[in-house]
Design a protein around this motif. Sequence first.
Motif, short mmCIF file in Angstrom:
data_model
loop_
_atom_site.label_atom_id
_atom_site.label_comp_id
_atom_site.label_asym_id
_atom_site.label_seq_id
_atom_site.Cartn_x
_atom_site.Cartn_y
_atom_site.Cartn_z
N SER A 1 0.82 -1.20 0.00
CA SER A 1 0.00 0.00 0.00
C SER A 1 0.86 1.25 0.00
O SER A 1 0.59 2.21 -0.72
CB SER A 1 -0.91 0.00 1.23
OG SER A 1 -1.77 -1.12 1.21
N LEU A 2 1.93 1.26 0.82
CA LEU A 2 2.83 2.41 0.86
C LEU A 2 3.50 2.62 -0.48
O LEU A 2 3.64 3.76 -0.95
CB LEU A 2 3.89 2.18 1.96
CG LEU A 2 4.91 3.30 2.15
CD1 LEU A 2 4.21 4.58 2.58
CD2 LEU A 2 5.96 2.89 3.20
N GLN A 3 3.88 1.53 -1.13
CA GLN A 3 4.52 1.65 -2.45
C GLN A 3 3.56 2.24 -3.47
O GLN A 3 3.96 3.07 -4.29
CB GLN A 3 5.00 0.28 -2.92
CG GLN A 3 5.73 0.30 -4.27
CD GLN A 3 6.14 -1.09 -4.71
OE1 GLN A 3 5.84 -2.07 -4.06
NE2 GLN A 3 6.84 -1.15 -5.82
N HIS A 4 2.28 1.85 -3.40
CA HIS A 4 1.29 2.38 -4.34
C HIS A 4 1.12 3.89 -4.17
O HIS A 4 0.85 4.61 -5.13
CB HIS A 4 -0.06 1.70 -4.13
CG HIS A 4 -0.17 0.36 -4.82
ND1 HIS A 4 -0.10 0.23 -6.19
CD2 HIS A 4 -0.34 -0.89 -4.33
CE1 HIS A 4 -0.23 -1.05 -6.53
NE2 HIS A 4 -0.38 -1.75 -5.42
N TYR A 5 1.28 4.39 -2.94
CA TYR A 5 1.16 5.83 -2.71
C TYR A 5 2.41 6.59 -3.14
O TYR A 5 2.32 7.70 -3.67
CB TYR A 5 0.89 6.11 -1.22
CG TYR A 5 -0.54 5.92 -0.82
CD1 TYR A 5 -1.53 6.78 -1.29
CD2 TYR A 5 -0.92 4.89 0.03
CE1 TYR A 5 -2.86 6.61 -0.92
CE2 TYR A 5 -2.24 4.72 0.41
CZ TYR A 5 -3.21 5.59 -0.08
OH TYR A 5 -4.51 5.41 0.28
N MET B 1 4.81 5.75 -5.39
CA MET B 1 5.21 5.73 -6.80
C MET B 1 4.71 6.93 -7.61
O MET B 1 5.49 7.56 -8.33
CB MET B 1 4.78 4.42 -7.46
CG MET B 1 5.70 3.24 -7.16
SD MET B 1 5.28 1.79 -8.15
CE MET B 1 5.68 2.38 -9.81
N PRO B 2 3.42 7.31 -7.51
CA PRO B 2 2.98 8.47 -8.30
C PRO B 2 3.63 9.77 -7.86
O PRO B 2 3.86 10.66 -8.68
CB PRO B 2 1.46 8.51 -8.06
CG PRO B 2 1.11 7.14 -7.60
CD PRO B 2 2.29 6.65 -6.85
N ILE B 3 3.90 9.91 -6.55
CA ILE B 3 4.53 11.13 -6.04
C ILE B 3 5.91 11.31 -6.66
O ILE B 3 6.32 12.43 -7.02
CB ILE B 3 4.63 11.08 -4.50
CG1 ILE B 3 3.23 11.03 -3.89
CG2 ILE B 3 5.42 12.27 -3.97
CD1 ILE B 3 3.20 10.82 -2.40
N ILE B 4 6.63 10.23 -6.81
CA ILE B 4 7.95 10.28 -7.46
C ILE B 4 7.81 10.27 -8.97
O ILE B 4 8.55 10.94 -9.69
CB ILE B 4 8.81 9.09 -7.00
CG1 ILE B 4 9.01 9.12 -5.47
CG2 ILE B 4 10.16 9.07 -7.71
CD1 ILE B 4 9.63 7.86 -4.90
N GLY B 5 6.83 9.51 -9.46
CA GLY B 5 6.71 9.29 -10.90
C GLY B 5 6.29 10.51 -11.69
O GLY B 5 6.79 10.73 -12.81
N LEU B 6 5.38 11.36 -11.15
CA LEU B 6 4.88 12.49 -11.92
C LEU B 6 5.98 13.49 -12.29
O LEU B 6 6.13 13.81 -13.47
CB LEU B 6 3.74 13.18 -11.16
CG LEU B 6 3.09 14.36 -11.88
CD1 LEU B 6 2.52 13.94 -13.23
CD2 LEU B 6 2.00 14.98 -11.01
#
Length: 391
Positions: free
Chosen positions: A178-182, A184-189
């Motif tokens: 769950s933490l990874q799912h949150y 990834m987008p914060i870093i990915g965008l």
Amino acid sequence: MDVNIVHSFFLIFAGAAVVASVALYTKQPLILAYIALGALFGPYALQLVDQPKLLDGMSHIGIIFLLFLLGLDMQPSHLFNMLKKASWIAIASSLAFAALGYLTAKAFHYTEMESIIIGLAMMFSSTIICIKLLPTTVLHHKHTGEIVVGLLLLQDIIAIAVLLALVAIGNSSNDSDSLQHYLMPIIGLPTLIVGSFLLVRYILLPLISKFDRFHEYIFLLSIGWCLAMATAAEILGLSAEMGAFIAGVALATSPISQYIAINLKPLRDFFLILFFFSIGASFNLDLLGLVIWPALALALLSMVAKPTVFRYLLKGLKEDKNTSWEVGFRLGQVSEFSLLIAYLATSLGLIGVEASHVIQATAILTFALSTYVVILCYPNPIAISDRLRRD
């Protein structure tokens, strides 16, 4: 190609040609004709097309191309300025629509979790409907179009957060996932945005400049770039649509961007017909009697509340009354993200099939109602009146 796929494509596009002709003669929106055709030919009616999952996947490509072409019409400086101005409006309106959907669902005696999910599904407006009804050569470069697109993009970001939260709730037994799912987008965008602009500047633009006389090459390069960024976005925990839009914005600085946009439109329209067909085909008509009244209530509330809320929130940006009402009515429907929320929540066991179909029926009803309002009242490419028709 599998013979069933060929047969399905024949039925879809031959049928679409027939219903489009009828719609044009009777001055009805083509979008609604395609949805009605899907419901008629789909697995819950005549059962002539029995591969809705495959068609749904293919139609998703149409949305990707739609967002890519939209990005090609956006200058980055104008876009970022609008996103900065409209962020609080997107958040405030989303919370208001979520509360409205939640209270309406509770009034129809859905469970607490189902009411929350229905409320979440009401938060967003349809990117595909709004952009389809924006004149590509007029409003995209004008203030109204910038506001609509800015709000849609901010809603897309909120929608991604909602989808991630649903996944986290559904997989709450595995906290690390769950933490990874949150994260990834914060870093990915930011990674995707910076990477796209660097790749365009140092690779794509030199290639386009060197080989711009080879039209086939430019066509292939632009499609490859769009799909590569869509794939990269999904790997980074974002949506493919967001990746395609970023790809378009990064390429908008190229003098050849308008040539690319014009040449990709027929390909986009091919896949969009599949998208609207798949919406109709995926709806279980046997459940219509159970879901029609809550769906109708939610649809009518959406069409009334969204224009009103946006009208008063946009006063905070000193927008005039006419612009505010137009933005509100253009954003009056619920979103294709709502359909994705319904599908995901059902697959995770958070809501039942009936609640899922309430969301689907609400989406279809608001697609229809919103389309009629826009084509009758505001400039758009498929207006019945010549006075309002803009391409």
